[in-house]
Design an enzyme around this catalytic site. Structure first.
Site, PDB file in Angstrom:
ATOM      1  CD  GLU A 108      -0.748  -5.987  12.798  1.00  0.00           C
ATOM      2  OE1 GLU A 108      -0.097  -6.425  13.730  1.00  0.00           O
ATOM      3  OE2 GLU A 108      -0.935  -6.642  11.803  1.00  0.00           O
ATOM      4  CG  ASP A 112       2.963  -2.969   3.941  1.00  0.00           C
ATOM      5  OD1 ASP A 112       2.476  -3.568   2.835  1.00  0.00           O
ATOM      6  OD2 ASP A 112       4.148  -2.558   4.418  1.00  0.00           O
ATOM      7  CB  SER A 113      -1.118  -5.046   1.536  1.00  0.00           C
ATOM      8  OG  SER A 113      -1.296  -6.067   2.485  1.00  0.00           O
ATOM      9  N   GLY A 114      -2.779  -4.068   4.073  1.00  0.00           N
ATOM     10  CA  GLY A 114      -4.435  -4.028   4.768  1.00  0.00           C
ATOM     11  C   GLY A 114      -4.733  -5.490   4.909  1.00  0.00           C
ATOM     12  CB  THR A 116      -2.296  -8.624   8.269  1.00  0.00           C
ATOM     13  OG1 THR A 116      -1.504  -9.050   7.522  1.00  0.00           O
ATOM     14  CG2 THR A 116      -2.414  -9.503   9.710  1.00  0.00           C
ATOM     15  CE  LYS A 140       6.245   0.090   5.664  1.00  0.00           C
ATOM     16  NZ  LYS A 140       6.500  -0.971   5.066  1.00  0.00           N
ATOM     17  CG  ASP A 168      10.785  -9.096  12.498  1.00  0.00           C
ATOM     18  OD1 ASP A 168       9.766  -8.625  12.310  1.00  0.00           O
ATOM     19  OD2 ASP A 168      11.375 -10.273  11.915  1.00  0.00           O
TER      20      ASP A 168
HETATM   21  P1  XMP Z   1      -0.291  -5.974   5.802  1.00  0.00           P
HETATM   22  O1  XMP Z   1       0.386  -5.837   4.319  1.00  0.00           O
HETATM   23  O2  XMP Z   1      -1.249  -7.249   5.895  1.00  0.00           O
HETATM   24  O3  XMP Z   1       0.962  -6.155   6.692  1.00  0.00           O
HETATM   25  O4  XMP Z   1      -1.182  -4.931   6.080  1.00  0.00           O
HETATM   26  C1  XMP Z   1       0.592  -6.092   7.929  1.00  0.00           C
HETATM   27  C2  XMP Z   1       2.001  -7.042   8.499  1.00  0.00           C
HETATM   28  O5  XMP Z   1       3.222  -6.811   7.913  1.00  0.00           O
HETATM   29  C3  XMP Z   1       4.372  -6.642   8.308  1.00  0.00           C
HETATM   30  N1  XMP Z   1       5.252  -5.436   7.941  1.00  0.00           N
HETATM   31  C4  XMP Z   1       6.220  -4.828   8.362  1.00  0.00           C
HETATM   32  N2  XMP Z   1       7.030  -5.198   9.445  1.00  0.00           N
HETATM   33  N3  XMP Z   1       8.547  -3.627   9.010  1.00  0.00           N
HETATM   34  C5  XMP Z   1       8.042  -4.699   9.886  1.00  0.00           C
HETATM   35  O6  XMP Z   1       9.003  -5.301  10.412  1.00  0.00           O
HETATM   36  C6  XMP Z   1       7.516  -3.180   8.236  1.00  0.00           C
HETATM   37  O7  XMP Z   1       8.167  -2.098   7.433  1.00  0.00           O
HETATM   38  C7  XMP Z   1       6.608  -3.916   7.791  1.00  0.00           C
HETATM   39  N4  XMP Z   1       5.489  -3.636   6.693  1.00  0.00           N
HETATM   40  C8  XMP Z   1       4.714  -4.577   7.007  1.00  0.00           C
HETATM   41  C9  XMP Z   1       3.771  -6.675   9.768  1.00  0.00           C
HETATM   42  O8  XMP Z   1       4.105  -7.891  10.538  1.00  0.00           O
HETATM   43  C10 XMP Z   1       2.396  -6.403   9.926  1.00  0.00           C
HETATM   44  O9  XMP Z   1       1.637  -7.007  10.768  1.00  0.00           O
HETATM   45 MG    MG Z   2       2.689  -7.778  12.419  1.00  0.00          MG
END
Ligand code: XMP
Ligand code: MG
Length: 187
Positions: A108, A112-114, A116, A140, A168
C-alpha cells in the site's frame, strides 16, 4: 547514460518531504528485510498492490526481491472525489490469484485513517491465506481512526497531503520522483 531532470516544485507543492535518494535507500532496506524474512519459501509470495497509488513503490520493491514472488493488484475505492476517508470501502477490482493457502503481502502507498487496509486485511484473512503481511510506504499515524497492524513501514509522515512516487492529487503528480507536501492553490 542521460540524466533525468528532477521536476521543479510548482505553486501548490509546498516542499519536498522525502527526496528520491532517501526513498530508494528505504525501499532497499525494506526489500532486504523481506528477503531475509521469507528466505527459503518454496511457494511464491503474492505481492498485492493496491491501485493506483502503490504502483511505483511496488515496481521498485519487487525488483529488489530475491525470493520467488508474483505481482497482483486490487482496486478499492473509499474516498470518492473528496480527500477525506468515508470509511465506506468498496472493492472495484479483485486479485487474479487465488489467495487460499498462499503467502500474501499487501503493498500500500499510504496509511491514513486505516479504513482501507483494515477492510483489505479482513477481506483477505477470510480467504484463508497461509500468511498475510502488509508493507506500507508512508504512515500518517496522527490520522488513524482504526488500528491496523503493519509489518513493514517506509516512513512516518505528518498529517499533510502528499503527492509523488505514485501518490496523486486528482490524478496529478503521480510520476514525481520525490514525495512532496501539497496544498491546492485556490486562485
Ligand atoms: P485510509 O484513510 O483508508 O486511506 O487509510 C488510505 C488511502 O487514502 C489515500 N491517501 C492519500 N493519497 N496523498 C495521496 O495521494 C495523501 O496524502 C493520502 N492520504 C491518504 C491513498 O489512496 C491511500 O491508499
Ligand atoms: Mg491507495
Amino acid at each position: 547514460m542521460t540524466s533525468i531532470a528532477i521536476p521543479a516544485l510548482t505553486k501548490d507543492l509546498v516542499r519536498v518531504l522525502i527526496d528520491a535518494d532517501t526513498i530508494q535507500r528505504r525501499v532497499d532496506e525494506l526489500a532486504y528485510q523481506i528477503n531475509k524474512e521469507y528466505e527459503g519459501i518454496e511457494e511464491s509470495l503474492i505481492l498485492v498492490g493496491v491501485l493506483k497509488g502503490s504502483f511505483i513503490f511496488l515496481a521498485d520493491l519487487c525488483r529488489k526481491l530475491k525470493i520467488p514472488h508474483v505481482v497482483d493488484f486490487i482496486s478499492l475505492s473509499s474516498y470518492g472525489a473528496s480527500s477525506q476517508s468515508t470509511g465506506n470501502v468498496r472493492l472495484i477490482m479483485d486479485t487474479r490469484e487465488n489467495l487460499q493457502g498462499r503467502h500474501v503481502m499487501i503493498v500500500e502507498d499510504i496509511l491514513d485513517s486505516g479504513f482501507t487496509l483494515d477492510y483489505l486485511c479482513r477481506n483477505f484473512k477470510a480467504r484463508d491465506p497461509d500468511s498475510l503481511k502488509t508493507v506500507v510506504l508512508l504512515d500518517k499515524p496522527d490520522r488513524r481512526k482504526v488500528n491496523v497492524e503493519l509489518d513493514y513501514v517506509g516512513f512516518e509522515i505528518p498529517d499533510v497531503w502528499v503527492v509523488g512516487y505514485g501518490l496523486d492529487y486528482a490524478e496529478r503528480y503521480r510520476t514525481l520522483p520525490y514525495i512532496a507536501e501539497m496544498v491546492p492553490v485556490t486562485d
